[in-house]
Design a protein around this motif. Sequence first.
Motif, PDB file in Angstrom:
ATOM      1  N   GLY A 113       0.792  -1.323  -0.101  1.00 15.38           N
ATOM      2  CA  GLY A 113      -0.034  -0.051  -0.125  1.00 15.38           C
ATOM      3  C   GLY A 113       0.879   1.238   0.079  1.00 15.38           C
ATOM      4  N   ILE A 114       0.039   2.486   0.106  1.00 15.09           N
ATOM      5  CA  ILE A 114       0.864   3.717   0.059  1.00 15.09           C
ATOM      6  C   ILE A 114       1.200   3.980   1.498  1.00 15.09           C
ATOM      7  CG2 ILE A 114       0.676   6.146  -0.502  1.00 15.09           C
ATOM      8  CD1 ILE A 114       0.788   4.483  -2.896  1.00 15.09           C
ATOM      9  N   LEU A 115       2.412   4.369   1.731  1.00 17.25           N
ATOM     10  CA  LEU A 115       3.132   4.773   3.011  1.00 17.25           C
ATOM     11  C   LEU A 115       2.318   6.060   3.601  1.00 17.25           C
ATOM     12  CD1 LEU A 115       4.649   4.097   5.700  1.00 17.25           C
ATOM     13  CD2 LEU A 115       6.673   5.131   4.256  1.00 17.25           C
ATOM     14  N   LYS A 116       1.295   6.116   4.547  1.00 17.38           N
ATOM     15  CA  LYS A 116       0.807   7.210   4.681  1.00 17.38           C
ATOM     16  C   LYS A 116       1.355   8.254   5.887  1.00 17.38           C
ATOM     17  CE  LYS A 116      -2.437   7.744   1.584  1.00 17.38           C
ATOM     18  NZ  LYS A 116      -2.656   8.868   0.758  1.00 17.38           N
ATOM     19  N   GLU A 117       1.472   7.529   7.028  1.00 13.16           N
ATOM     20  CA  GLU A 117       1.791   8.130   8.136  1.00 13.16           C
ATOM     21  C   GLU A 117       2.952   7.143   8.954  1.00 13.16           C
ATOM     22  OE1 GLU A 117      -0.778   9.128  11.167  1.00 13.16           O
ATOM     23  OE2 GLU A 117      -2.307   9.361   9.802  1.00 13.16           O
ATOM     24  N   VAL A 118       4.126   7.834   9.639  1.00  7.54           N
ATOM     25  CA  VAL A 118       5.076   7.159  10.274  1.00  7.54           C
ATOM     26  C   VAL A 118       5.259   7.965  11.643  1.00  7.54           C
ATOM     27  CG1 VAL A 118       7.604   6.828  10.329  1.00  7.54           C
ATOM     28  CG2 VAL A 118       6.373   6.958   8.052  1.00  7.54           C
ATOM     29  N   SER A 119       5.107   7.057  12.648  1.00  5.86           N
ATOM     30  CA  SER A 119       5.446   7.334  14.208  1.00  5.86           C
ATOM     31  C   SER A 119       6.426   6.724  14.694  1.00  5.86           C
ATOM     32  CB  SER A 119       3.989   7.257  14.847  1.00  5.86           C
ATOM     33  OG  SER A 119       3.762   5.806  15.011  1.00  5.86           O
TER      34      SER A 119
END
Length: 156
Positions: A113-119
């Motif tokens: 999938g598309i990488l949307k968020e990183v924490s």
Amino acid sequence: MSVHDKAAEIEQMLDEILSSETEFFKVGFKVKPTNNFKVYLDGDKGINIDQCIKFNRALRKMIEEKGWYPDGDFSLEVSSPGIDEPLKNIRQYKKNTGRLVEVTLTDDIKKQGILKEVSESGIIIEQKIGKGKKTVTQEADLPFVNIKTTIVQIQF
């Protein structure tokens, strides 16, 4: 001084060089018994060959000043990790936000999938599930502890 002691010191030298080049960061560092040191760097906006050469020259100079290899009996390679290498740190993940990734989980299930968020604790990817008119978009929240590898997928 063992090759591993030298490697630890070389890694400190690299950290010193990178401390003034804040847009670049270390991704990996490998040592082979033949005094071959491999440094993998990346940048928030990527890294090009000229930048790798600059880091190689600065690090080589520091190693030579130590006098460990009077006959020049070592090799130093500085490069980017390569497009097919898994992401290794949060800065790499953040740099690739918005790109298509394939994530292999610790149970060997693959998600794309598309990488949307990183924490600090994980990532969120947007997946398309189903085919044709039955396709739905959903987000998958993937904690880093459940991720074995994440590889950016090249789209043409």
